[in-house]
Write a protein that holds these residues in place. Structure first.
Motif, PDB file in Angstrom:
ATOM      1  N   SER A  19       0.846  -1.189   0.000  1.00 30.65           N
ATOM      2  CA  SER A  19       0.000   0.000   0.000  1.00 30.65           C
ATOM      3  C   SER A  19       0.881   1.237   0.000  1.00 30.65           C
ATOM      4  O   SER A  19       2.069   1.181   0.340  1.00 30.65           O
ATOM      5  CB  SER A  19      -0.899   0.013   1.239  1.00 30.65           C
ATOM      6  N   SER A  20       0.311   2.382  -0.355  1.00 33.12           N
ATOM      7  CA  SER A  20       1.097   3.617  -0.343  1.00 33.12           C
ATOM      8  C   SER A  20       1.566   3.946   1.073  1.00 33.12           C
ATOM      9  O   SER A  20       2.651   4.493   1.264  1.00 33.12           O
ATOM     10  CB  SER A  20       0.308   4.780  -0.944  1.00 33.12           C
ATOM     11  N   GLU A  21       0.766   3.567   2.082  1.00 32.28           N
ATOM     12  CA  GLU A  21       1.179   3.794   3.478  1.00 32.28           C
ATOM     13  C   GLU A  21       2.401   2.946   3.825  1.00 32.28           C
ATOM     14  O   GLU A  21       3.310   3.399   4.519  1.00 32.28           O
ATOM     15  CB  GLU A  21       0.035   3.488   4.444  1.00 32.28           C
ATOM     16  N   GLN A  22       2.404   1.699   3.351  1.00 33.54           N
ATOM     17  CA  GLN A  22       3.552   0.828   3.614  1.00 33.54           C
ATOM     18  C   GLN A  22       4.808   1.358   2.913  1.00 33.54           C
ATOM     19  O   GLN A  22       5.890   1.364   3.491  1.00 33.54           O
ATOM     20  CB  GLN A  22       3.248  -0.603   3.152  1.00 33.54           C
ATOM     21  N   VAL A  23       4.642   1.820   1.684  1.00 28.13           N
ATOM     22  CA  VAL A  23       5.768   2.389   0.939  1.00 28.13           C
ATOM     23  C   VAL A  23       6.312   3.604   1.682  1.00 28.13           C
ATOM     24  O   VAL A  23       7.517   3.752   1.867  1.00 28.13           O
ATOM     25  CB  VAL A  23       5.349   2.763  -0.502  1.00 28.13           C
ATOM     26  N   LYS A  24       5.421   4.477   2.129  1.00 24.67           N
ATOM     27  CA  LYS A  24       5.847   5.668   2.868  1.00 24.67           C
ATOM     28  C   LYS A  24       6.569   5.289   4.156  1.00 24.67           C
ATOM     29  O   LYS A  24       7.559   5.914   4.529  1.00 24.67           O
ATOM     30  CB  LYS A  24       4.646   6.560   3.179  1.00 24.67           C
ATOM     31  N   ALA A  25       6.066   4.270   4.841  1.00 22.84           N
ATOM     32  CA  ALA A  25       6.708   3.829   6.085  1.00 22.84           C
ATOM     33  C   ALA A  25       8.124   3.322   5.810  1.00 22.84           C
ATOM     34  O   ALA A  25       9.067   3.665   6.535  1.00 22.84           O
ATOM     35  CB  ALA A  25       5.870   2.740   6.757  1.00 22.84           C
ATOM     36  N   PHE A  26       8.283   2.537   4.753  1.00 18.22           N
ATOM     37  CA  PHE A  26       9.616   2.055   4.390  1.00 18.22           C
ATOM     38  C   PHE A  26      10.520   3.213   3.983  1.00 18.22           C
ATOM     39  O   PHE A  26      11.680   3.282   4.379  1.00 18.22           O
ATOM     40  CB  PHE A  26       9.548   1.024   3.262  1.00 18.22           C
ATOM     41  N   ASN A  27       9.994   4.138   3.194  1.00 16.26           N
ATOM     42  CA  ASN A  27      10.793   5.286   2.756  1.00 16.26           C
ATOM     43  C   ASN A  27      11.262   6.109   3.943  1.00 16.26           C
ATOM     44  O   ASN A  27      12.387   6.610   3.963  1.00 16.26           O
ATOM     45  CB  ASN A  27       9.998   6.170   1.794  1.00 16.26           C
ATOM     46  N   SER A  28      10.405   6.256   4.946  1.00 18.36           N
ATOM     47  CA  SER A  28      10.740   7.111   6.082  1.00 18.36           C
ATOM     48  C   SER A  28      11.901   6.569   6.907  1.00 18.36           C
ATOM     49  O   SER A  28      12.562   7.326   7.607  1.00 18.36           O
ATOM     50  CB  SER A  28       9.509   7.317   6.977  1.00 18.36           C
ATOM     51  N   ILE A  29      12.167   5.259   6.813  1.00 18.12           N
ATOM     52  CA  ILE A  29      13.284   4.677   7.562  1.00 18.12           C
ATOM     53  C   ILE A  29      14.473   4.336   6.664  1.00 18.12           C
ATOM     54  O   ILE A  29      15.446   3.744   7.103  1.00 18.12           O
ATOM     55  CB  ILE A  29      12.853   3.433   8.373  1.00 18.12           C
ATOM     56  N   GLU A  91       2.749  10.681  -6.729  1.00 17.18           N
ATOM     57  CA  GLU A  91       1.462  10.137  -7.149  1.00 17.18           C
ATOM     58  C   GLU A  91       0.947   9.065  -6.188  1.00 17.18           C
ATOM     59  O   GLU A  91      -0.088   8.470  -6.425  1.00 17.18           O
ATOM     60  CB  GLU A  91       1.571   9.552  -8.560  1.00 17.18           C
ATOM     61  N   GLY A  92       1.697   8.812  -5.108  1.00 18.44           N
ATOM     62  CA  GLY A  92       1.285   7.806  -4.131  1.00 18.44           C
ATOM     63  C   GLY A  92       1.537   6.381  -4.583  1.00 18.44           C
ATOM     64  O   GLY A  92       0.986   5.435  -4.019  1.00 18.44           O
ATOM     65  N   LYS A  93       2.382   6.213  -5.575  1.00 16.40           N
ATOM     66  CA  LYS A  93       2.707   4.886  -6.100  1.00 16.40           C
ATOM     67  C   LYS A  93       4.019   4.409  -5.487  1.00 16.40           C
ATOM     68  O   LYS A  93       4.794   5.208  -4.976  1.00 16.40           O
ATOM     69  CB  LYS A  93       2.822   4.939  -7.625  1.00 16.40           C
ATOM     70  N   PRO A  94       4.273   3.107  -5.527  1.00 14.19           N
ATOM     71  CA  PRO A  94       5.539   2.593  -4.991  1.00 14.19           C
ATOM     72  C   PRO A  94       6.731   3.236  -5.693  1.00 14.19           C
ATOM     73  O   PRO A  94       6.740   3.413  -6.905  1.00 14.19           O
ATOM     74  CB  PRO A  94       5.475   1.093  -5.291  1.00 14.19           C
ATOM     75  N   SER A  95       7.713   3.602  -4.896  1.00 10.22           N
ATOM     76  CA  SER A  95       8.915   4.257  -5.402  1.00 10.22           C
ATOM     77  C   SER A  95      10.106   3.738  -4.622  1.00 10.22           C
ATOM     78  O   SER A  95       9.986   3.385  -3.451  1.00 10.22           O
ATOM     79  CB  SER A  95       8.779   5.771  -5.214  1.00 10.22           C
ATOM     80  N   HIS A  96      11.251   3.732  -5.269  1.00  9.64           N
ATOM     81  CA  HIS A  96      12.471   3.271  -4.609  1.00  9.64           C
ATOM     82  C   HIS A  96      13.251   4.413  -3.983  1.00  9.64           C
ATOM     83  O   HIS A  96      14.330   4.205  -3.444  1.00  9.64           O
ATOM     84  CB  HIS A  96      13.348   2.509  -5.604  1.00  9.64           C
ATOM     85  N   LEU A  97      12.691   5.605  -4.046  1.00  8.00           N
ATOM     86  CA  LEU A  97      13.339   6.782  -3.488  1.00  8.00           C
ATOM     87  C   LEU A  97      12.857   6.983  -2.055  1.00  8.00           C
ATOM     88  O   LEU A  97      11.660   6.933  -1.789  1.00  8.00           O
ATOM     89  CB  LEU A  97      12.950   7.993  -4.346  1.00  8.00           C
ATOM     90  N   ASN A  98      13.780   7.200  -1.135  1.00  8.16           N
ATOM     91  CA  ASN A  98      13.374   7.407   0.258  1.00  8.16           C
ATOM     92  C   ASN A  98      13.592   8.856   0.682  1.00  8.16           C
ATOM     93  O   ASN A  98      14.188   9.647  -0.051  1.00  8.16           O
ATOM     94  CB  ASN A  98      14.080   6.413   1.199  1.00  8.16           C
ATOM     95  N   ASP A  99      13.099   9.203   1.847  1.00  3.94           N
ATOM     96  CA  ASP A  99      13.157  10.582   2.332  1.00  3.94           C
ATOM     97  C   ASP A  99      14.586  11.107   2.474  1.00  3.94           C
ATOM     98  O   ASP A  99      14.860  12.270   2.173  1.00  3.94           O
ATOM     99  CB  ASP A  99      12.441  10.713   3.687  1.00  3.94           C
ATOM    100  N   VAL A 100      15.486  10.271   2.903  1.00  6.79           N
ATOM    101  CA  VAL A 100      16.886  10.681   3.069  1.00  6.79           C
ATOM    102  C   VAL A 100      17.485  11.031   1.702  1.00  6.79           C
ATOM    103  O   VAL A 100      18.175  12.044   1.550  1.00  6.79           O
ATOM    104  CB  VAL A 100      17.708   9.577   3.771  1.00  6.79           C
TER     105      VAL A 100
END
Length: 130
Positions: A19-29, A91-100
């Protein structure tokens, strides 16, 4: 057990089953969802820093893929990939780019939309011409 779970998450990511929430959670860490034998993200980032130091910007031309060294060709492709991954993220889609990674690119003035940047520059030139 954690390693098995991580592998399942990577598989789900490749299949676009997060889900986009899961992707965001992974990106945030800063979770690395793909393991590759390609140069690490930080290595290409360092190449981009060198490019910026030489050229004054992060606008690695796409024609560098044809008319330059192999290293420059790979950098041009990498830059385009960062832009595409950022677009997917917005766009809220899975991405391999993270916040850092986004923060690092932002800190050096990375241009996320090269076409918009070029249009804005031409508009400013026109304003100055008038």
């Amino acid at each position: 057990q954690l390693a098995n779970w991580v592998n399942k998450q990577r598989t789900a990511c490749r299949s676009n089953n997060l889900s986009s929430e899961q992707v965001k959670a992974f990106n945030s860490i800063g979770f690395e969802r793909r393991l590759r034998e390609r140069p690490e993200w930080d290595e290409r980032y360092e190449e981009l820093l060198s490019y910026k130091e030489t050229h004054g910007d992060t606008l690695v031309p796409m024609d560098a893929r044809k008319n330059s060294t192999k290293k420059r060709s790979h950098l041009a492709t990498w830059v385009q990939t960062q832009r595409e991954q950022y677009r997917l993220l917005r766009e809220g889609k899975p991405s391999h780019l993270n916040d850092v990674q986004i923060e690092k690119l932002d800190s050096i003035g990375f241009v996320w939309d090269a076409q918009e940047h070029a249009w804005d520059n031409r508009l400013n030139e026109l304003k100055e011409f008038k």
